[in-house]
Design a protein around this motif. Structure first.
Motif, PDB file in Angstrom:
ATOM      1  N   TYR A  58       0.915  -1.252  -0.006  1.00 50.06           N
ATOM      2  CA  TYR A  58      -0.288   0.091  -0.432  1.00 50.06           C
ATOM      3  C   TYR A  58       1.046   1.064  -0.198  1.00 50.06           C
ATOM      4  CZ  TYR A  58       0.956  -0.011   5.367  1.00 50.06           C
ATOM      5  OH  TYR A  58       1.789  -0.019   6.439  1.00 50.06           O
ATOM      6  N   GLN A  59       0.348   2.056   0.367  1.00 46.54           N
ATOM      7  CA  GLN A  59       1.167   4.007  -0.010  1.00 46.54           C
ATOM      8  C   GLN A  59       0.431   4.271   1.236  1.00 46.54           C
ATOM      9  OE1 GLN A  59      -0.705   2.766  -3.442  1.00 46.54           O
ATOM     10  NE2 GLN A  59       1.426   1.511  -3.508  1.00 46.54           N
ATOM     11  N   ALA A  93      -2.892   5.767   5.217  1.00 46.54           N
ATOM     12  CA  ALA A  93      -2.530   4.508   4.312  1.00 46.54           C
ATOM     13  C   ALA A  93      -3.830   4.040   3.038  1.00 46.54           C
ATOM     14  CB  ALA A  93      -2.091   3.560   5.124  1.00 46.54           C
ATOM     15  N   TYR A  94      -3.489   3.894   2.366  1.00 48.56           N
ATOM     16  CA  TYR A  94      -4.072   4.159   0.736  1.00 48.56           C
ATOM     17  C   TYR A  94      -3.922   2.289  -0.567  1.00 48.56           C
ATOM     18  CZ  TYR A  94      -1.815   6.729  -2.068  1.00 48.56           C
ATOM     19  OH  TYR A  94      -0.791   7.171  -2.688  1.00 48.56           O
ATOM     20  N   LYS A  95      -4.803   1.659  -0.493  1.00 47.43           N
ATOM     21  CA  LYS A  95      -4.511   0.883  -1.295  1.00 47.43           C
ATOM     22  C   LYS A  95      -5.220   1.030  -3.097  1.00 47.43           C
ATOM     23  CE  LYS A  95      -3.251  -3.367  -2.926  1.00 47.43           C
ATOM     24  NZ  LYS A  95      -3.311  -5.406  -1.808  1.00 47.43           N
ATOM     25  N   THR A  96      -4.895   1.310  -4.192  1.00 45.40           N
ATOM     26  CA  THR A  96      -5.503   1.599  -5.304  1.00 45.40           C
ATOM     27  C   THR A  96      -5.712   0.430  -5.598  1.00 45.40           C
ATOM     28  OG1 THR A  96      -3.805   2.061  -6.979  1.00 45.40           O
ATOM     29  CG2 THR A  96      -4.890   4.231  -5.428  1.00 45.40           C
ATOM     30  N   TYR A  97      -6.433   0.162  -7.024  1.00 45.78           N
ATOM     31  CA  TYR A  97      -7.437  -1.107  -7.938  1.00 45.78           C
ATOM     32  C   TYR A  97      -7.551  -0.824  -8.963  1.00 45.78           C
ATOM     33  CZ  TYR A  97      -7.081  -2.934  -3.262  1.00 45.78           C
ATOM     34  OH  TYR A  97      -7.343  -3.227  -1.862  1.00 45.78           O
ATOM     35  N   GLY A  98      -6.969  -0.729 -10.200  1.00 43.88           N
ATOM     36  CA  GLY A  98      -7.424  -1.015 -11.422  1.00 43.88           C
ATOM     37  C   GLY A  98      -7.258   0.366 -11.787  1.00 43.88           C
ATOM     38  N   SER A  99      -7.682   0.731 -13.091  1.00 39.24           N
ATOM     39  CA  SER A  99      -6.709   2.223 -13.725  1.00 39.24           C
ATOM     40  C   SER A  99      -7.906   3.333 -13.216  1.00 39.24           C
ATOM     41  CB  SER A  99      -6.025   2.473 -15.079  1.00 39.24           C
ATOM     42  OG  SER A  99      -5.861   1.356 -14.537  1.00 39.24           O
ATOM     43  N   LEU A 100      -6.633   4.522 -13.095  1.00 36.30           N
ATOM     44  CA  LEU A 100      -7.430   5.940 -13.966  1.00 36.30           C
ATOM     45  C   LEU A 100      -7.949   5.764 -15.336  1.00 36.30           C
ATOM     46  CD1 LEU A 100      -9.589   8.609 -11.784  1.00 36.30           C
ATOM     47  CD2 LEU A 100      -6.779   9.414 -12.300  1.00 36.30           C
ATOM     48  N   ASN A 101      -9.271   6.464 -15.240  1.00 38.73           N
ATOM     49  CA  ASN A 101      -9.077   6.531 -17.193  1.00 38.73           C
ATOM     50  C   ASN A 101      -8.775   8.165 -17.164  1.00 38.73           C
ATOM     51  OD1 ASN A 101     -11.750   8.206 -16.167  1.00 38.73           O
ATOM     52  ND2 ASN A 101     -12.645   6.983 -17.346  1.00 38.73           N
ATOM     53  N   ALA A 102      -8.847   8.425 -18.349  1.00 41.12           N
ATOM     54  CA  ALA A 102      -7.957   9.880 -18.632  1.00 41.12           C
ATOM     55  C   ALA A 102      -9.060  11.360 -18.694  1.00 41.12           C
ATOM     56  CB  ALA A 102      -8.255   9.899 -20.752  1.00 41.12           C
ATOM     57  N   ARG A 103     -10.709  10.586 -18.484  1.00 44.19           N
ATOM     58  CA  ARG A 103     -11.734  11.950 -17.830  1.00 44.19           C
ATOM     59  C   ARG A 103     -11.615  12.158 -16.142  1.00 44.19           C
ATOM     60  NH1 ARG A 103     -14.256   8.424 -21.459  1.00 44.19           N
ATOM     61  NH2 ARG A 103     -14.963   7.558 -19.654  1.00 44.19           N
ATOM     62  N   LYS A 104     -10.778  10.681 -15.192  1.00 47.76           N
ATOM     63  CA  LYS A 104     -11.175  10.354 -14.309  1.00 47.76           C
ATOM     64  C   LYS A 104     -12.602   9.965 -13.455  1.00 47.76           C
ATOM     65  CE  LYS A 104      -6.377  13.216 -13.729  1.00 47.76           C
ATOM     66  NZ  LYS A 104      -5.548  13.745 -12.982  1.00 47.76           N
ATOM     67  N   SER A 113     -13.396  -0.746   6.982  1.00 50.79           N
ATOM     68  CA  SER A 113     -14.494  -0.938   8.512  1.00 50.79           C
ATOM     69  C   SER A 113     -14.460  -0.169   9.643  1.00 50.79           C
ATOM     70  CB  SER A 113     -15.989  -1.936   8.491  1.00 50.79           C
ATOM     71  OG  SER A 113     -14.656  -3.096   8.228  1.00 50.79           O
ATOM     72  N   PHE A 114     -14.887  -1.280  10.752  1.00 45.32           N
ATOM     73  CA  PHE A 114     -14.130  -1.036  12.195  1.00 45.32           C
ATOM     74  C   PHE A 114     -13.004  -1.966  12.627  1.00 45.32           C
ATOM     75  CE2 PHE A 114     -14.112  -2.945  16.938  1.00 45.32           C
ATOM     76  CZ  PHE A 114     -13.681  -2.101  17.346  1.00 45.32           C
ATOM     77  N   SER A 115     -11.827  -1.557  12.588  1.00 48.14           N
ATOM     78  CA  SER A 115     -10.764  -2.500  13.175  1.00 48.14           C
ATOM     79  C   SER A 115      -9.975  -3.420  12.167  1.00 48.14           C
ATOM     80  CB  SER A 115     -10.965  -4.134  13.611  1.00 48.14           C
ATOM     81  OG  SER A 115     -11.897  -4.967  12.917  1.00 48.14           O
ATOM     82  N   ALA A 116     -10.579  -3.044  10.649  1.00 47.04           N
ATOM     83  CA  ALA A 116     -10.409  -3.542   9.022  1.00 47.04           C
ATOM     84  C   ALA A 116      -9.207  -3.106   8.177  1.00 47.04           C
ATOM     85  CB  ALA A 116     -11.317  -3.751   8.498  1.00 47.04           C
ATOM     86  N   GLN A 117      -8.492  -3.649   7.942  1.00 45.93           N
ATOM     87  CA  GLN A 117      -7.240  -2.653   7.490  1.00 45.93           C
ATOM     88  C   GLN A 117      -7.557  -3.415   6.006  1.00 45.93           C
ATOM     89  OE1 GLN A 117      -3.566  -4.106   9.216  1.00 45.93           O
ATOM     90  NE2 GLN A 117      -3.905  -2.935  10.963  1.00 45.93           N
ATOM     91  N   HIS A 118      -7.225  -2.504   4.927  1.00 47.43           N
ATOM     92  CA  HIS A 118      -7.596  -2.759   3.007  1.00 47.43           C
ATOM     93  C   HIS A 118      -7.473  -4.328   3.138  1.00 47.43           C
ATOM     94  CE1 HIS A 118      -3.237  -3.082   2.855  1.00 47.43           C
ATOM     95  NE2 HIS A 118      -3.444  -3.234   1.973  1.00 47.43           N
ATOM     96  N   ILE A 124     -10.773   2.720  -4.269  1.00 45.14           N
ATOM     97  CA  ILE A 124      -9.242   3.528  -3.694  1.00 45.14           C
ATOM     98  C   ILE A 124      -9.720   3.270  -1.907  1.00 45.14           C
ATOM     99  CG2 ILE A 124      -7.609   5.498  -2.720  1.00 45.14           C
ATOM    100  CD1 ILE A 124      -8.950   7.005  -4.983  1.00 45.14           C
ATOM    101  N   ILE A 125      -9.018   1.569  -1.290  1.00 47.87           N
ATOM    102  CA  ILE A 125      -9.484   1.890   0.033  1.00 47.87           C
ATOM    103  C   ILE A 125      -8.440   2.755   1.000  1.00 47.87           C
ATOM    104  CG2 ILE A 125      -9.655  -0.174   1.740  1.00 47.87           C
ATOM    105  CD1 ILE A 125      -9.909  -2.124  -0.120  1.00 47.87           C
ATOM    106  N   PRO A 126      -9.232   3.769   1.688  1.00 47.01           N
ATOM    107  CA  PRO A 126      -8.671   4.573   2.033  1.00 47.01           C
ATOM    108  C   PRO A 126      -8.071   4.001   4.149  1.00 47.01           C
ATOM    109  CG  PRO A 126     -10.343   6.019   2.301  1.00 47.01           C
ATOM    110  CD  PRO A 126     -10.199   4.365   1.333  1.00 47.01           C
ATOM    111  N   ASN A 127      -7.711   3.317   4.306  1.00 45.53           N
ATOM    112  CA  ASN A 127      -8.006   3.238   5.577  1.00 45.53           C
ATOM    113  C   ASN A 127      -7.809   4.184   6.925  1.00 45.53           C
ATOM    114  OD1 ASN A 127      -6.562  -0.156   5.360  1.00 45.53           O
ATOM    115  ND2 ASN A 127      -5.388   1.142   4.316  1.00 45.53           N
ATOM    116  N   LEU A 128      -8.916   4.129   7.756  1.00 46.29           N
ATOM    117  CA  LEU A 128      -9.295   4.777   8.072  1.00 46.29           C
ATOM    118  C   LEU A 128      -8.295   4.825   9.986  1.00 46.29           C
ATOM    119  CD1 LEU A 128     -11.829   6.545   9.838  1.00 46.29           C
ATOM    120  CD2 LEU A 128     -12.465   4.444  10.789  1.00 46.29           C
ATOM    121  N   PHE A 129      -8.476   6.260   9.931  1.00 46.59           N
ATOM    122  CA  PHE A 129      -7.469   6.339  10.743  1.00 46.59           C
ATOM    123  C   PHE A 129      -7.553   5.590  12.320  1.00 46.59           C
ATOM    124  CE2 PHE A 129      -7.640  10.591   8.397  1.00 46.59           C
ATOM    125  CZ  PHE A 129      -6.398  10.274   8.056  1.00 46.59           C
TER     126      PHE A 129
END
Length: 339
Positions: free
Chosen positions: A7-8, A29-40, A49-54, A75-80
Motif C-alpha cells: 500500500y501507499q 494509508a491507502y491502496k488502489t485497484y484498477g486504472s484511472l481513466n482519462a476523464r478521471k 470498517s471497524f478494525s479492518a485494514q484494506h 481506492i481503499i483509504p484505511n480509517l485512522f
C-alpha cells in the motif's frame, strides 16, 4: 506519497482536527485497484470498517465482482486508528487525539485531489463504519459524490448503537492491562470478552436459533464462539480499537461544520444517488434508522432503501462466505452504478 508493503501512504502533514487539536504529521494509508481513466470519472472510494485494514475487505474487488477493477479505479483509504493510517500503535502522540469522520473524510478528499486530481467520485461504497464514512462523503462533499452506497450504516451513531459500544469498551478496559487510559500490554482477557459481546450483537436471533454456524463446520455453539469470536480482535492493537470506537460513537453527519448539528439540514444537502442497504436483522445499525433518514433525502438524485433479507445480522453487509447475501449486494450495486 510513500510506499509501505502493498500500500501507499499519503503524508498529510500537520492537520487541524475539528476538535481544535493539531495532529502532527498525519498519515493516510491507502491502496488502489484498477486504472484511472482519462476523464478521471471512474472512481470508487471504499473506506474501511471497524478494525479492518484494506486487505480484510478487498475480497469484493475482483473482475466481475461487486466492485470491478477492470471498469473502475478503486481506492481503499484505511480509517485512522486501524494500525496502518495514523493510530495509537504507530504514533507517539499521547493521549491520541479524538478524530471524527469529518476529519477522516477531509484527509481522504485531499488524497483524491492532491495525489490524483480527482474531482468526481462515481461511487462511495462502505459497510458499517465504512458506510458512515460514505454518508459523510455524500453530505459534506455533495459536489464530488455521484452515488453513495451505505451498507449496514447510518447518518449518525444512534443511542442504541452507542450503548452497544459502551458494553464493548467496558469489556475491553476491564482487563488489568488497562491503566491510566491506555493498555500497557496485550489485554488477552479483555479482547476475549469483547469478542463474546460482539458475538451476541453482530449476529441475529435466527442465526443462533437455526444453528447457522454449523454451515461453517463448527460442531457446537461453544466451538463457534471460541473459534470465531474469542480470537476476532486478537490481531489488533487494543489502543487502536479504543480509538476507532471513539470515532464510531462520535459519528454524525450533522457535525460537519456547515450544518451546525442539524441532521435534517445535513441530509437535505446530499445530492447523490443514495442506496441505503441495512441488514434486515442488524441489531446495532437498525433498519429503522435508515427508514427515518430516507424521507429527508429530498435533494438526492434518487434515494432507495433496500434491506438485505438475511439472518446474518450485521455480517450480512460483509458476506465473504455467504453467496446469497453477496449476490443480493452485487445486484443492488450493479443497478446503482447504472443510475
Amino acid at each position: 506519497m510513500t510506499t509501505s508493503g502493498d500500500y501507499q501512504v499519503f503524508e498529510a502533514g500537520d492537520v487541524p482536527l475539528q476538535s481544535g487539536v493539531m495532529f502532527p504529521s498525519m498519515r493516510l494509508a491507502y491502496k488502489t485497484y484498477g486504472s484511472l481513466n482519462a476523464r478521471k470519472d471512474n472512481v470508487i472510494v471504499y473506506p474501511t470498517s471497524f478494525s479492518a485494514q484494506h486487505f480484510d475487505t478487498e475480497w469484493l474487488i475482483q473482475p466481475g465482482g461487486i466492485l470491478d477493477p477492470e471498469r473502475y479505479f478503486i481506492i481503499i483509504p484505511n480509517l485512522f486508528g486501524n494500525g496502518l493510517s495514523s493510530s495509537p500503535s504507530n504514533s507517539d502522540i499521547t493521549p491520541f487525539p479524538a478524530i471524527n469522520y469529518n476529519d477522516a473524510v477531509a484527509v481522504q478528499r485531499r488524497l483524491l485531489v492532491e495525489q490524483f486530481g480527482i474531482a468526481k467520485i462515481a461511487l462511495v461504497y462502505g459497510w458499517s463504519m465504512g458506510g458512515m464514512q460514505a454518508y459523510h462523503w455524500a453530505a459534506c462533499h455533495p459536489d464530488m459524490v455521484e452515488r453513495a452506497a451505505i451498507v449496514c450504516g447510518s447518518a449518525r451513531c444512534s443511542p442504541y448503537n452507542h450503548v452497544f459500544l459502551e458494553g464493548v469498551k467496558a469489556a475491553l478496559t476491564t482487563d488489568p492491562n488497562f491503566r491510566d487510559g491506555r493498555f500497557i500490554a496485550k489485554p488477552s482477557a479483555g479482547l476475549r470478552a469483547m469478542g463474546r459481546i460482539y458475538a451476541g450483537w453482530a449476529m441475529s436471533h435466527a442465526f443462533y436459533r437455526d444453528e447457522v454456524w454449523r454451515e461453517a463446520g463448527f460442531k457446537s455453539l461453544e466451538d463457534y464462539l471460541a473459534g470465531s469470536w474469542d480470537v476476532a480482535f486478537a490481531r489488533r492493537d487494543a489502543n487502536d480499537l479504543l480509538a476507532q470506537i471513539g470515532i464510531w460513537q462520535r459519528g454524525d453527519i450533522s457535525q460537519c461544520p456547515e450544518f451546525g448539528g442539524d441532521i435534517t439540514r445535513a441530509l437535505t444537502a446530499i445530492r447523490a444517488h443514495v442506496l441505503l442497504m441495512p441488514g434486515q436483522t442488524d441489531r446495532y445499525f437498525d433498519v429503522r434508522d435508515n427508514e427515518a433518514e430516507i424521507g429527508r433525502l429530498v435533494n438526492a438524485k434518487s434515494a432507495e432503501l433496500h434491506p438485505i433479507p438475511s439472518i446474518h445480522g450485521h455480517r450480512a453487509g460483509n458476506p465473504i462466505n455467504n453467496p446469497r447475501d453477496r449476490d443480493f449486494i452485487k445486484a443492488e450495486i450493479s443497478a446503482l452504478l447504472e443510475r
